[in-house]
Design a protein around this motif. Sequence first.
Motif, short mmCIF file in Angstrom:
data_model
loop_
_atom_site.label_atom_id
_atom_site.label_comp_id
_atom_site.label_asym_id
_atom_site.label_seq_id
_atom_site.Cartn_x
_atom_site.Cartn_y
_atom_site.Cartn_z
N THR A 116 8.31 0.12 8.84
CA THR A 116 9.40 0.25 7.86
C THR A 116 9.86 1.69 7.67
OG1 THR A 116 7.95 0.52 5.94
CG2 THR A 116 8.49 -1.74 6.62
N GLU A 117 9.12 2.65 8.21
CA GLU A 117 9.51 4.05 8.01
C GLU A 117 9.07 4.89 9.20
OE1 GLU A 117 6.07 6.05 5.33
OE2 GLU A 117 7.19 4.47 4.31
N LEU A 118 9.77 6.01 9.37
CA LEU A 118 9.44 6.96 10.42
C LEU A 118 9.43 8.35 9.80
CD1 LEU A 118 8.95 7.58 13.42
CD2 LEU A 118 11.43 7.69 13.73
N ARG A 119 8.28 9.01 9.86
CA ARG A 119 8.09 10.30 9.20
C ARG A 119 8.45 10.22 7.71
NH1 ARG A 119 11.65 12.92 13.73
NH2 ARG A 119 10.25 12.84 15.51
N GLY A 120 8.10 9.11 7.10
CA GLY A 120 8.35 8.93 5.68
C GLY A 120 9.75 8.51 5.33
N ARG A 121 10.65 8.41 6.33
CA ARG A 121 12.04 8.03 6.07
C ARG A 121 12.22 6.54 6.30
NH1 ARG A 121 16.32 10.87 9.81
NH2 ARG A 121 15.45 9.37 11.30
N PRO A 122 12.72 5.80 5.28
CA PRO A 122 12.88 4.35 5.42
C PRO A 122 13.82 3.98 6.57
CG PRO A 122 13.14 5.02 3.13
CD PRO A 122 13.14 6.28 3.96
N LEU A 123 13.50 2.89 7.25
CA LEU A 123 14.34 2.39 8.34
C LEU A 123 15.26 1.26 7.89
CD1 LEU A 123 11.73 2.33 11.27
CD2 LEU A 123 13.57 3.99 10.87
N GLY A 124 15.19 0.89 6.60
CA GLY A 124 16.10 -0.14 6.09
C GLY A 124 15.59 -1.56 6.22
N LEU A 125 14.29 -1.74 6.56
CA LEU A 125 13.71 -3.07 6.65
C LEU A 125 13.10 -3.47 5.32
CD1 LEU A 125 11.84 -2.80 10.06
CD2 LEU A 125 14.22 -3.41 9.63
N THR A 126 12.99 -4.78 5.08
CA THR A 126 12.44 -5.29 3.84
C THR A 126 11.21 -6.14 4.11
OG1 THR A 126 14.66 -5.32 2.88
CG2 THR A 126 12.96 -6.53 1.71
N LEU A 127 10.03 -5.58 3.82
CA LEU A 127 8.77 -6.31 3.88
C LEU A 127 8.18 -6.34 2.48
CD1 LEU A 127 6.97 -4.86 7.05
CD2 LEU A 127 8.61 -6.74 6.92
N GLY A 128 7.41 -7.38 2.18
CA GLY A 128 6.81 -7.47 0.86
C GLY A 128 5.49 -8.21 0.88
N VAL A 129 4.77 -8.09 -0.24
CA VAL A 129 3.49 -8.78 -0.44
C VAL A 129 3.58 -9.50 -1.78
CG1 VAL A 129 0.99 -8.55 -0.58
CG2 VAL A 129 2.31 -6.93 0.81
N ARG A 130 3.28 -10.77 -1.79
CA ARG A 130 3.34 -11.53 -3.03
C ARG A 130 2.09 -12.40 -3.17
NH1 ARG A 130 8.31 -15.54 -1.13
NH2 ARG A 130 7.11 -16.77 0.37
N ALA A 131 1.78 -12.75 -4.41
CA ALA A 131 0.60 -13.58 -4.69
C ALA A 131 1.05 -14.96 -5.10
CB ALA A 131 -0.24 -12.94 -5.78
N GLN A 132 0.25 -15.95 -4.72
CA GLN A 132 0.53 -17.33 -5.09
C GLN A 132 -0.74 -17.94 -5.69
OE1 GLN A 132 1.41 -20.08 -1.93
NE2 GLN A 132 2.57 -21.42 -3.27
N PRO A 133 -0.87 -17.89 -7.02
CA PRO A 133 -2.02 -18.56 -7.63
C PRO A 133 -1.67 -20.01 -7.93
CG PRO A 133 -1.02 -16.99 -9.17
CD PRO A 133 -0.11 -17.14 -7.98
N ALA A 134 -2.52 -20.92 -7.58
CA ALA A 134 -2.31 -22.32 -7.92
C ALA A 134 -2.90 -22.52 -9.30
CB ALA A 134 -2.99 -23.23 -6.90
N ALA A 135 -2.07 -22.38 -10.32
CA ALA A 135 -2.53 -22.44 -11.71
C ALA A 135 -2.06 -23.74 -12.34
CB ALA A 135 -1.99 -21.26 -12.50
N GLY A 136 -3.02 -24.58 -12.75
CA GLY A 136 -2.66 -25.83 -13.38
C GLY A 136 -1.75 -26.68 -12.52
N GLY A 137 -1.89 -26.57 -11.20
CA GLY A 137 -1.07 -27.35 -10.28
C GLY A 137 0.28 -26.73 -9.99
N ASP A 138 0.55 -25.55 -10.55
CA ASP A 138 1.83 -24.88 -10.33
C ASP A 138 1.70 -23.93 -9.15
OD1 ASP A 138 4.23 -23.47 -10.48
OD2 ASP A 138 4.28 -23.61 -12.68
N GLY A 139 2.60 -24.02 -8.17
CA GLY A 139 2.52 -23.20 -6.97
C GLY A 139 3.47 -22.03 -6.94
N ASP A 140 3.98 -21.60 -8.11
CA ASP A 140 4.91 -20.47 -8.13
C ASP A 140 4.24 -19.21 -7.59
OD1 ASP A 140 6.79 -22.08 -9.20
OD2 ASP A 140 6.66 -21.31 -11.24
#
Length: 299
Positions: A116-140
């Motif tokens: 996503t970056e070269l020498r600290g400069r963003p390349l304009g890509l979008t990556l992410g990390v998200r969590a999915q807890p199964a709480a009370g049957g809810d998969g949000d």
Amino acid sequence: MVFKRQPGPLGVGGPTVDTVLDAGAVRPGGTLSGRVELAGGTAGHDVEQVVLELVARVETAPGEPGDGEPGSGEPGDGAGVVTFGRYPVGGAFRLAAGERREVPFSVRLPWETPVTELRGRPLGLTLGVRAQPAAGGDGDRSDPAPLRVAPLPAQEAVLEAFEQLGFGLRSAGLEHGRIGGTGQRLPFRQEIGLTPSARYAHQLDEIELTFLAVPDALEVVLETDKRGGPSSGGGHDALSRFTVPHTGPAGPQDWDDLVDGWIRESVEHRESYDCHAVFGHESPAPSPPSTPSASSTDL
């Protein structure tokens, strides 16, 4: 496009979840660490499991959806959210009303994770990390935390060699699909568009570069968009593959000489998928291609 960044609710009155990454960029194949923060709602919830997901915004062909989330990959909109890694990071527990709990994690990124970056400069890509807890049957899920990925030393060396040879950075993007005949594992590929140096400007419109890394080597795929000559009836693309250990070229050859040889060979071979390995062997077996463009800049 960017991901939203805010704690995600798990139903009305339910717990909220947020994904927090440790500071700094991670390299492909490296360790990603951080924590999932949960806050109990108005009532207690049984959290069955906490799962971490790696996601990316990927250009898609008409009719190809992403993960099916509203507004993030409906067929034909040209982009979709694709999950490219899932990691269980927490077991079952009871989250009391109003309770705050942290679930630390440490997971290894896929070797093909886009840069996503070269020498600290963003390349304009979008990556992410998200969590999915199964709480009370809810998969949000939580909204994704932005993921920064720096190049491997060999990837950076290849890009620096292109710069030394006079090539410029035009674009960087993610496109759905696989490159046949390669060892590709992810369902999409990163393409880095390079403008040709003066030496090749009469032969090439652009070189599109894709890295496919594995634990001990780097496969480099070059797609050359060639200018058409008087008898050619127009330009056409040629695909060439080269493999190099992470430690670099063997013998007296340096990165500049190596990459220049790749370019010459790619220009000379116009048959699609005319593949050549640098060290006398083909790259691993089975199995992405193009991106938007901007003004050319130095690498």
